[in-house]
Design an enzyme around this catalytic site. Sequence first.
Site, PDB file in Angstrom:
ATOM      1  N   SER A 102      -4.267  -7.650  10.718  1.00 19.47           N
ATOM      2  CA  SER A 102      -3.978  -6.284  10.871  1.00 19.47           C
ATOM      3  C   SER A 102      -4.051  -5.814  12.384  1.00 19.47           C
ATOM      4  CB  SER A 102      -5.434  -5.369  10.217  1.00 19.47           C
ATOM      5  OG  SER A 102      -5.243  -4.092  10.120  1.00 19.47           O
ATOM      6  N   ASP A 124       0.326  -4.089  10.937  1.00 15.08           N
ATOM      7  CA  ASP A 124       0.527  -4.589   9.676  1.00 15.08           C
ATOM      8  C   ASP A 124       0.740  -2.982   8.646  1.00 15.08           C
ATOM      9  OD1 ASP A 124      -2.098  -3.736   9.569  1.00 15.08           O
ATOM     10  OD2 ASP A 124      -2.602  -4.653   7.724  1.00 15.08           O
ATOM     11  N   LYS A 151      -5.461   1.985   1.873  1.00 14.48           N
ATOM     12  CA  LYS A 151      -4.611   2.761   2.944  1.00 14.48           C
ATOM     13  C   LYS A 151      -3.181   2.352   3.237  1.00 14.48           C
ATOM     14  CE  LYS A 151      -6.927  -0.206   6.492  1.00 14.48           C
ATOM     15  NZ  LYS A 151      -7.926  -1.013   5.439  1.00 14.48           N
ATOM     16  N   ARG A 208     -10.927 -13.729   7.940  1.00 16.70           N
ATOM     17  CA  ARG A 208     -10.261 -13.287   9.183  1.00 16.70           C
ATOM     18  C   ARG A 208     -10.825 -13.833  10.331  1.00 16.70           C
ATOM     19  NH1 ARG A 208      -9.318  -7.022  10.490  1.00 16.70           N
ATOM     20  NH2 ARG A 208      -8.524  -6.986   8.350  1.00 16.70           N
ATOM     21  N   ASP A 240      -0.925  -0.419   7.794  1.00 18.18           N
ATOM     22  CA  ASP A 240      -1.789   0.208   6.965  1.00 18.18           C
ATOM     23  C   ASP A 240      -2.639   1.177   7.608  1.00 18.18           C
ATOM     24  OD1 ASP A 240      -3.675  -1.273   8.226  1.00 18.18           O
ATOM     25  OD2 ASP A 240      -4.351  -2.128   6.707  1.00 18.18           O
ATOM     26  N   ARG A 241      -2.573   1.543   9.035  1.00 18.23           N
ATOM     27  CA  ARG A 241      -3.292   2.430   9.377  1.00 18.23           C
ATOM     28  C   ARG A 241      -2.340   3.339  10.359  1.00 18.23           C
ATOM     29  NH1 ARG A 241      -9.023   0.909  11.813  1.00 18.23           N
ATOM     30  NH2 ARG A 241      -7.718  -0.092  13.322  1.00 18.23           N
TER      31      ARG A 241
END
Length: 598
Positions: free
Chosen positions: A148, A304, A416, A52, A306-307
Amino acid sequence: MSELELKVKEWLILDRNETTNAEIRRLWENKEYSELQKRMNTRIEFGTAGLRGKMEAGWARMNDLIVIQASQGLCEYVLRNVSDARKRGIVIGHDHRHNSKKWAHITANVFFNRGLKVYLHAGLVHTPLVPFSVSKLGAACGVMITASHNPKHDNGFKVYWENAVQIIAPHDTGIASAISENLEPKITVWGEDPSISSSFLNCTDDMIKAYYEDLQCLSVSRTSNNLHPPIFVSTAMHGVGDRFAAKAFDTFGIEPYVPVLEQKDPDPEFPTVSFPNPEEKGLIDLDTASNEIGAAVVLAQDPDADRFAAAEKRQASSWFTFSGDQLGALFAARILEQYKNSGRPINRLAMVASTVSSKLIQKMALVEGFHFSECLTGFKYIGNTALDLEGTGSFDVMFGYEEAIGFMFGKTIRDKDGVAATACFAEMIISLYSQGLTAQKYLQSIYQKYGYFQTKNSYVVCQDPTLTAQIFERLRHYPVSSKTPRILGYPPAIANLDIVGVRDLTVGHAYDSSIPSREPVLPLSSGNMVTFKANGRDKSSPQSITLTLRTSGTEPKIKYYLEGQGPDASEIKALLDDVVKVLLTDWLEVDKHMLQVP
């Protein structure tokens, strides 16, 4: 010839992208050596989070050449270490960021060129769909192109192993070694190649359908007896989450939410937010319109998806934003209640949380009799811990979380999932409101039963890795009077609290004062990570804190995770403020080192 010149020449030979090649050439011709050193001297590190970084030319950045080399190394490592890898193949997905689609195709080209089956998701997908697909398809590995919640100029290369969980050691170092052995690009088309992309397998619709069928199993009641269900507002933070979250509401039988239109559609420029992280302060800024429509709850997914984050109306135009630990407590209590109602033995239930998350679920487990495990920070550890527990045949791991608003539900996705969290939270809210409760009141009832826990987590920015290392070394040899009793060389006290326990999970400094052998049970961290436990001196009003300091694996930050426990909420809040003051001023010396404090 200097080392920098050698690295520049190697780049110009290998990089076939005209734009990034010209970028490095221009910097060299203009003798911008300082900028070149930043980009060329150190290669971007492949770790347990994959890759990243900022999208620019150079060995230390994210670009076509780096993605090709990472894909080639990963492919060769998978071929050597996963049985039937060619037949099982790879699952690839991407978000909406700049270059994401291109890099997904580059990754697909590399794997296809080596004879592996390629499942390339069509269009934009949320990150949880990739590990879900790896699991359902029995793939050898998975890659998600996303950064993310990072700023718009970043992107990433996230890797899932054959067990559908993010990679951990020794795979990270094994893949890194394989990358260094496969630096010469072996594909001719750097991007979408119609001549071979028609050979990629598109099972996106099937996987999305299966995902929602699995998600539906998490719903306790798909209809509500509440004649006036609360109004929800939801924001996707300019990411991919809106269509997935909307479908999740429909799957759960919940009336549609009101989207924040300014942030509803995917936009790689993230025009309304400089840092698209719902964990940061300011979640409610664009959601003030919810006051006009009478909304009770604001929901948010990171780009994205996922949180997950949430806020609930408190009074008038005031909102209560839940911390990750508070959301974790709410979810855990709800899942515990559901598991009890199922009639299954409570000792089969298991939950997992990272070691920097609240200890409330641990206390809940002690009181209720279910199993709790803690692990290192990150869902790569949470997911693998869950798999290990399930593998014993003794446990049903129904929930896992970390304080950084990441939540894992059920037994299919060991990662997650912000979409699952969105639907589960909304269903919980509807149930609570039908009983005349709010999530805030439900949270207070949890505290009343298990004890009051409050967290105060944040970070300081330190751009110099050498200085960061020096700060941690000073904590291990803290300057105090030689007569002051303490654990090894660590600080003896903080804010009128005595340090009664220390756990250092840093390589070369492994130590745990609570273990007779002094050897930590948890695996060591890839960076500095030290936890302190401290108790108050007033026995009539017992107070205690747990404080963890660690370096970030993806950002130039020293993060701290502070939790206080005691009988009085206001006293704990004041105590945490005092601890943070001493931490910043005396322990980290932020003024002396001119560290940035948010």
